[in-house]
Design an enzyme around this catalytic site. Sequence first.
Site, mmCIF file in Angstrom:
data_model
loop_
_atom_site.group_PDB
_atom_site.id
_atom_site.type_symbol
_atom_site.label_atom_id
_atom_site.label_comp_id
_atom_site.label_asym_id
_atom_site.label_seq_id
_atom_site.Cartn_x
_atom_site.Cartn_y
_atom_site.Cartn_z
ATOM 1 N N GLN A 1 51.968 64.961 23.948
ATOM 2 C CA GLN A 1 51.170 66.112 22.798
ATOM 3 C C GLN A 1 49.999 64.837 22.406
ATOM 4 O O GLN A 1 50.468 64.068 21.962
ATOM 5 C CB GLN A 1 52.185 65.830 21.514
ATOM 6 C CG GLN A 1 51.532 66.645 20.393
ATOM 7 C CD GLN A 1 52.262 67.020 18.999
ATOM 8 O OE1 GLN A 1 52.556 65.178 18.792
ATOM 9 N NE2 GLN A 1 51.744 67.154 17.941
ATOM 10 N N SER B 1 46.723 63.281 17.650
ATOM 11 C CA SER B 1 46.340 62.081 16.968
ATOM 12 C C SER B 1 45.198 61.817 17.567
ATOM 13 O O SER B 1 45.458 60.867 18.875
ATOM 14 C CB SER B 1 47.369 61.451 16.218
ATOM 15 O OG SER B 1 48.367 61.900 15.870
ATOM 16 N N SER C 1 52.880 59.662 21.846
ATOM 17 C CA SER C 1 55.127 58.909 22.739
ATOM 18 C C SER C 1 54.779 60.154 23.891
ATOM 19 O O SER C 1 54.537 60.868 24.822
ATOM 20 C CB SER C 1 56.373 60.021 22.015
ATOM 21 O OG SER C 1 55.479 60.170 20.063
ATOM 22 N N GLU D 1 57.520 70.885 15.896
ATOM 23 C CA GLU D 1 57.514 70.365 15.936
ATOM 24 C C GLU D 1 58.367 69.485 14.210
ATOM 25 O O GLU D 1 59.581 68.442 14.519
ATOM 26 C CB GLU D 1 56.351 69.169 15.894
ATOM 27 C CG GLU D 1 56.391 67.485 14.968
ATOM 28 C CD GLU D 1 54.774 66.519 15.563
ATOM 29 O OE1 GLU D 1 53.976 67.504 15.256
ATOM 30 O OE2 GLU D 1 55.310 65.605 16.512
ATOM 31 N N SER E 1 53.449 62.782 8.106
ATOM 32 C CA SER E 1 54.268 61.923 6.892
ATOM 33 C C SER E 1 54.735 62.429 5.788
ATOM 34 O O SER E 1 54.488 63.502 5.189
ATOM 35 C CB SER E 1 53.185 61.074 5.876
ATOM 36 O OG SER E 1 52.455 62.078 5.854
ATOM 37 N N GLU F 1 54.091 61.692 2.586
ATOM 38 C CA GLU F 1 53.422 62.607 1.996
ATOM 39 C C GLU F 1 53.108 63.821 1.724
ATOM 40 O O GLU F 1 52.434 64.564 1.231
ATOM 41 C CB GLU F 1 52.267 61.271 1.275
ATOM 42 C CG GLU F 1 52.972 59.844 0.640
ATOM 43 C CD GLU F 1 53.154 59.341 1.469
ATOM 44 O OE1 GLU F 1 53.351 59.502 2.651
ATOM 45 O OE2 GLU F 1 53.526 57.688 1.480
HETATM 46 C C1 LIG Z 1 57.128 57.058 16.342
HETATM 47 C C2 LIG Z 1 55.288 58.108 15.855
HETATM 48 C C3 LIG Z 1 55.782 58.695 17.051
HETATM 49 C C4 LIG Z 1 54.373 59.764 17.498
HETATM 50 N N1 LIG Z 1 53.693 60.558 18.635
HETATM 51 C C5 LIG Z 1 52.921 60.700 17.889
HETATM 52 C C6 LIG Z 1 52.444 62.250 19.664
HETATM 53 O O1 LIG Z 1 52.584 61.972 20.535
HETATM 54 N N2 LIG Z 1 51.594 62.781 19.672
HETATM 55 C C7 LIG Z 1 50.089 63.007 19.208
HETATM 56 O O2 LIG Z 1 49.262 63.592 18.835
HETATM 57 N N3 LIG Z 1 50.515 61.546 17.576
HETATM 58 C C8 LIG Z 1 51.964 61.187 17.404
HETATM 59 N N4 LIG Z 1 52.067 60.841 16.105
HETATM 60 C C9 LIG Z 1 51.048 60.579 15.820
HETATM 61 C C10 LIG Z 1 51.395 61.321 13.936
HETATM 62 O O3 LIG Z 1 51.349 62.353 14.549
HETATM 63 C C11 LIG Z 1 49.982 60.651 12.917
HETATM 64 O O4 LIG Z 1 50.749 59.429 12.750
HETATM 65 C C12 LIG Z 1 50.865 60.839 11.607
HETATM 66 O O5 LIG Z 1 50.028 62.572 12.203
HETATM 67 C C13 LIG Z 1 50.094 60.355 10.891
HETATM 68 O O6 LIG Z 1 48.420 59.819 10.999
HETATM 69 P P1 LIG Z 1 47.812 58.887 10.547
HETATM 70 O O7 LIG Z 1 48.866 57.582 11.508
HETATM 71 O O8 LIG Z 1 46.445 58.411 10.788
HETATM 72 O O9 LIG Z 1 48.229 58.395 8.950
HETATM 73 P P2 LIG Z 1 46.707 58.774 8.589
HETATM 74 O O10 LIG Z 1 46.742 60.744 8.722
HETATM 75 O O11 LIG Z 1 45.692 57.930 8.175
HETATM 76 O O12 LIG Z 1 47.983 58.659 6.945
HETATM 77 C C14 LIG Z 1 48.074 57.320 6.140
HETATM 78 C C15 LIG Z 1 48.299 57.338 4.765
HETATM 79 O O13 LIG Z 1 47.698 57.855 4.084
HETATM 80 C C16 LIG Z 1 48.928 59.603 3.108
HETATM 81 N N5 LIG Z 1 47.639 60.593 3.778
HETATM 82 C C17 LIG Z 1 47.286 61.552 4.078
HETATM 83 N N6 LIG Z 1 46.652 61.864 4.150
HETATM 84 C C18 LIG Z 1 47.666 62.546 2.214
HETATM 85 C C19 LIG Z 1 47.129 63.761 1.650
HETATM 86 N N7 LIG Z 1 46.601 64.763 1.639
HETATM 87 N N8 LIG Z 1 47.618 63.571 0.526
HETATM 88 C C20 LIG Z 1 48.770 62.240 0.173
HETATM 89 N N9 LIG Z 1 49.254 61.254 1.114
HETATM 90 C C21 LIG Z 1 47.969 61.516 2.371
HETATM 91 C C22 LIG Z 1 49.846 59.325 4.113
HETATM 92 O O14 LIG Z 1 51.152 59.864 3.915
HETATM 93 C C23 LIG Z 1 49.986 57.505 4.951
HETATM 94 O O15 LIG Z 1 50.427 57.344 3.999
HETATM 95 C C24 LIG Z 1 52.659 59.704 16.690
HETATM 96 C C25 LIG Z 1 53.699 58.681 15.390
HETATM 97 C C26 LIG Z 1 54.495 58.462 14.705
HETATM 98 C C27 LIG Z 1 54.970 56.668 14.552
#
Ligand SMILES: Cc1cc2nc3c(=O)[nH]c(=O)nc-3n(C[C@H](O)[C@H](O)[C@H](O)COP(=O)(O)OP(=O)(O)OC[C@H]3O[C@@H](n4cnc5c(N)ncnc54)[C@H](O)[C@@H]3O)c2cc1C
Length: 419
Positions: free
Chosen positions: A141, A144, A176, A259, A383, A385
């Site tokens: 997938q 991100s 992943s 998912e 997440s 949140e």
């Molecule tokens: C183990 C793992 C596997 C993954 N595998 C994949 C994959 O296969 N393919 C893929 O595409 N992605 C994958 N991801 C990515 C995952 O989808 C993103 O990490 C996730 O969507 C959060 O985005 P970010 O890391 O950019 O954090 P951000 O979106 O930048 O968030 C940072 C912080 O802000 C908070 N936050 C953000 N928006 C809001 C809001 N509106 N209200 C309140 N709080 C908020 C979040 O909760 C978090 O604490 C994976 C992530 C992990 C940890």
Amino acid sequence: MAEVTEEAFRQEAQAFLDANATPRSEEKFVWGEGSDRVALFDEKAREAEQRQLEEAKAWRAARWDAGLGWIFGPPELGGRGLPAAYDRLYSALESHYEIPPQGFFGIGLGMVAPTILAHGTEDVKKKYLPAMYRGDIVGCQLFSEPGAGSDLASLQTRAVRDGDEWLITGQKVWTSGAQYSDIGEVICRTDPDQPKHRGLTGFVVDMHAPGVEVRPLRQMTGGASFNEVFFTDVRVPDDHRLGDVNQGWTVALTTLMNERAAIGAGGAGGSGMVSTTRLVELMHHYGSSSDAVLRQELMELHIKLTVARLTNQRALDKIKAGQAPGPELTTAKLALTQNMTAAAEFVAHVLGPRLTADTGEWGTYSWNQFVLGTPGMRIAGGSDEVLRNIISERVLGLPKDPGIDSKTPFRDLKVGTQS
Ligand SMILES: Cc1cc2nc3c(=O)[nH]c(=O)nc-3n(C[C@H](O)[C@H](O)[C@H](O)COP(=O)(O)OP(=O)(O)OC[C@H]3O[C@@H](n4cnc5c(N)ncnc54)[C@H](O)[C@@H]3O)c2cc1C
């Protein structure tokens, strides 16, 4: 096709499993015996990973060849055309046998394949779905990006039309399993003049195509199970488009709904590594069984695990009875990660420094992998949140986020480093 009764199907599946796999011996947890591994992420050296992938593929191929590879799939695509309940029955039976780990297929079959089935062209469905369910190819997938996670609609990877093809350029992150995947579902920006949710399009991309580069990312657990993926003018045929041009948000939602359901349904219960039996043994072993604070912590955790398991069961029973599940599935992933975090905190309180220094003692430092893995679980697939926002808006009916940037053309938004 003649109707297959549930009992006839059970016998058929049982016969296949008996002939091809060894029954799992009833595991009774005995302190100090067997593996003490309690990792949340299946991280291995590349060679070992490749070996396990081959074994996992061989198992799926055997299932497929026996007519059990895609139990609920449409017959015209090689599926068996049976109700989803038969698939759950098969999974329940299979869980009593030793089979090669099937986690390699979790994202491809749990999320990408249902999206291809819902939005792919007939050619793409025929080309990839039977091969995915037979285990010949693996999917990942590609959603991100460095500037788009929770706010996925801010993604900047571009797809530009070039005759019958599209040229994809950009960067994805946290992908992943990209290191062993053959295809990926990628969401790209196709019209920056439209508001951010409206100018996106989904594609199936060949991960071996020229211009695709996969770079592993090292996690704090020490392993590297996800990656950065760079696209430089990667050519994708137009028939590999998922849904209509600029309708990629709907495609992405199909994947995300699958998912969350898959992650939530996967283990909110009290079994496996968050089993209270294991935690009770941990307390006994370290002489903390009479510690009043720890006892209270453990009982709170036990209650939460039980509630989560029963809530999941209620949702599954509703589906089985042909009813639409209520808010249970929305809360399942949140419950799972909250319970894992509580379990990690409890283990840390019992083990203290043994958790961080590897003395070689059984059942101590191994928990480190679990504790360091829980933050990733809280982020992946939405997440905590963001899930709370969803519950408050869609289940509790609280006011929505103002969504101030949902009408402005993407080009005019100040997102990350977009040019
Ligand atoms: C183990 C793992 C596997 C993954 N595998 C994949 C994959 O296969 N393919 C893929 O595409 N992605 C994958 N991801 C990515 C995952 O989808 C993103 O990490 C996730 O969507 C959060 O985005 P970010 O890391 O950019 O954090 P951000 O979106 O930048 O968030 C940072 C912080 O802000 C908070 N936050 C953000 N928006 C809001 C809001 N509106 N209200 C309140 N709080 C908020 C979040 O909760 C978090 O604490 C994976 C992530 C992990 C940890």
